[in-house]
Design a protein around this motif. Sequence first.
Motif, short mmCIF file in Angstrom:
data_model
loop_
_atom_site.label_atom_id
_atom_site.label_comp_id
_atom_site.label_asym_id
_atom_site.label_seq_id
_atom_site.Cartn_x
_atom_site.Cartn_y
_atom_site.Cartn_z
N ASN A 17 -6.49 5.04 2.50
CA ASN A 17 -5.29 5.79 2.16
C ASN A 17 -4.23 5.68 3.26
OD1 ASN A 17 -6.09 6.63 -0.34
ND2 ASN A 17 -6.77 8.66 0.31
N GLY A 18 -4.69 5.71 4.51
CA GLY A 18 -3.75 5.59 5.62
C GLY A 18 -3.05 4.24 5.64
N ILE A 19 -3.82 3.18 5.41
CA ILE A 19 -3.23 1.84 5.37
C ILE A 19 -2.23 1.74 4.22
CG2 ILE A 19 -3.73 -0.62 5.05
CD1 ILE A 19 -6.54 -0.02 6.22
N LYS A 20 -2.61 2.29 3.10
CA LYS A 20 -1.74 2.24 1.92
C LYS A 20 -0.42 2.96 2.19
CE LYS A 20 -1.60 3.47 -2.99
NZ LYS A 20 -2.35 4.10 -4.11
N LEU A 21 -0.48 4.12 2.83
CA LEU A 21 0.73 4.87 3.13
C LEU A 21 1.67 4.09 4.04
CD1 LEU A 21 -0.66 8.48 3.69
CD2 LEU A 21 0.88 7.73 1.87
N LEU A 23 1.82 0.77 4.36
CA LEU A 23 2.36 -0.37 3.64
C LEU A 23 3.44 0.06 2.66
CD1 LEU A 23 -0.97 -2.30 2.95
CD2 LEU A 23 0.77 -2.87 4.65
N GLN A 24 3.19 1.11 1.93
CA GLN A 24 4.13 1.50 0.87
C GLN A 24 5.31 2.31 1.40
OE1 GLN A 24 1.59 0.91 -3.09
NE2 GLN A 24 2.08 3.03 -2.63
N SER A 25 5.36 2.47 2.73
CA SER A 25 6.56 3.05 3.33
C SER A 25 7.69 2.01 3.37
CB SER A 25 6.26 3.54 4.75
OG SER A 25 6.01 2.44 5.63
N GLN A 26 7.33 0.75 3.08
CA GLN A 26 8.29 -0.34 3.07
C GLN A 26 8.68 -0.66 1.63
OE1 GLN A 26 9.27 -1.64 6.28
NE2 GLN A 26 8.15 0.26 6.69
N ALA A 27 9.97 -0.81 1.40
CA ALA A 27 10.47 -1.01 0.04
C ALA A 27 9.97 -2.30 -0.59
CB ALA A 27 12.00 -0.99 0.04
N ASP A 28 9.64 -3.29 0.26
CA ASP A 28 9.24 -4.60 -0.28
C ASP A 28 7.74 -4.78 -0.34
OD1 ASP A 28 9.15 -4.57 2.53
OD2 ASP A 28 9.24 -6.76 2.62
N ALA A 99 -13.50 -19.43 8.06
CA ALA A 99 -13.81 -19.19 6.65
C ALA A 99 -12.58 -19.20 5.75
CB ALA A 99 -14.54 -17.85 6.51
N GLY A 100 -11.40 -19.06 6.36
CA GLY A 100 -10.18 -19.12 5.55
C GLY A 100 -9.19 -18.01 5.76
N ALA A 101 -9.49 -17.05 6.65
CA ALA A 101 -8.54 -15.97 6.93
C ALA A 101 -7.29 -16.54 7.59
CB ALA A 101 -9.18 -14.92 7.83
N LYS A 102 -6.15 -15.90 7.32
CA LYS A 102 -4.88 -16.31 7.92
C LYS A 102 -4.42 -15.36 9.01
CE LYS A 102 -4.52 -19.84 5.26
NZ LYS A 102 -4.78 -21.19 5.82
N GLY A 103 -5.08 -14.19 9.10
CA GLY A 103 -4.73 -13.24 10.14
C GLY A 103 -5.91 -12.37 10.49
N TYR A 104 -5.90 -11.82 11.70
CA TYR A 104 -7.02 -10.98 12.17
C TYR A 104 -6.42 -9.84 12.98
CZ TYR A 104 -11.89 -10.16 13.63
OH TYR A 104 -13.16 -9.64 13.82
N LEU A 105 -6.65 -8.60 12.51
CA LEU A 105 -6.11 -7.41 13.14
C LEU A 105 -7.22 -6.42 13.46
CD1 LEU A 105 -3.23 -6.72 10.58
CD2 LEU A 105 -3.05 -8.02 12.70
N LEU A 106 -7.05 -5.68 14.53
CA LEU A 106 -7.95 -4.57 14.84
C LEU A 106 -7.36 -3.29 14.25
CD1 LEU A 106 -8.92 -5.35 18.54
CD2 LEU A 106 -10.10 -6.01 16.43
N LYS A 107 -8.22 -2.36 13.90
CA LYS A 107 -7.76 -1.15 13.21
C LYS A 107 -6.98 -0.18 14.10
CE LYS A 107 -11.08 -1.07 9.41
NZ LYS A 107 -12.20 -0.35 8.76
N ASN A 108 -6.94 -0.44 15.40
CA ASN A 108 -6.17 0.45 16.27
C ASN A 108 -4.73 -0.02 16.46
OD1 ASN A 108 -6.63 -1.81 17.82
ND2 ASN A 108 -7.50 -0.73 19.57
N GLY A 110 -0.68 -0.58 15.64
CA GLY A 110 0.35 0.32 15.13
C GLY A 110 0.87 -0.14 13.78
N ALA A 111 1.64 0.73 13.14
CA ALA A 111 2.18 0.44 11.82
C ALA A 111 3.10 -0.78 11.84
CB ALA A 111 2.93 1.66 11.28
N GLU A 112 3.92 -0.90 12.86
CA GLU A 112 4.87 -2.01 12.92
C GLU A 112 4.15 -3.35 12.98
OE1 GLU A 112 7.66 -1.51 16.07
OE2 GLU A 112 8.60 0.25 15.20
N GLU A 113 3.06 -3.41 13.76
CA GLU A 113 2.33 -4.68 13.87
C GLU A 113 1.65 -5.03 12.55
OE1 GLU A 113 -0.60 -7.11 16.93
OE2 GLU A 113 -0.46 -4.92 17.09
N LEU A 114 1.10 -4.04 11.88
CA LEU A 114 0.48 -4.28 10.57
C LEU A 114 1.50 -4.84 9.59
CD1 LEU A 114 -1.73 -4.07 8.43
CD2 LEU A 114 -1.10 -1.65 8.13
#
Length: 219
Positions: A17-21, A23-28, A99-108, A110-114
């Motif tokens: 839910n936190g990730i979704k919030l 992401l959806q704070s952005q209009a695009d 395996a085919g991933a295009k990006g790798y992020l750690l869960k800590n 910030g929102a801007e980097e995500l």
Amino acid sequence: MALLKILLAEDHHVVRNGIKLVLQSQADLSVVGEYDNGQAVFEAMEQSIDADLLITDLDMPIKGGISFIREFAQHYPHLPILVLTMLDDSRHLAEAFSAGAKGYLLKNIGAEELIYAVRRTSAGGQYLCEELSMRFVEQAIQEQHTKSSIATDPQYDLSERESEVLQLLADGYTNKEIAEQLFLSRRTVEGHRENLINRFGCRNTAVLIKRATGLGLLR
């Protein structure tokens, strides 16, 4: 502005839910599907869900991990995969990209980097989060310092012949084979080997090779 449609696979409800919030704070950006396991993602794809990007954790029940990324990338190569995980070791990182991933992020992160990583990978780029990138930079700097120290340490100032013998030992050649390659007597090769073992303070040839590898003295 084109809408970027995102699939989100994360088995922890609160985290999802936190990730979704964010992401959806952005209009695009729009999360068009949320799942708690990889199997549910495949089922959604089989129903022809329209998506531009998959964000997924690595540690999920039923179907998850590197095998899920590999299988998804094989079936849907047009759809970028962005890993969002707590696993910060180089093994999982390398396996995910392989395996085919295009990006790798750690869960800590910030929102801007995500948000930046989502836009970059969806546009065809690749992304590694800043924390891991800087960790690799620091490791490279430390390795360079180590090599500089080695270069000025007379203990590791090997002659050309000693370097040749050391490299051939690391390549798995026997004393006899090294002697034949370098046109030396077997006794001379054995002498070089013993001198190297003593100089590096090792118990045997195997330890010598391991230490020389760690010091960057072998190709």
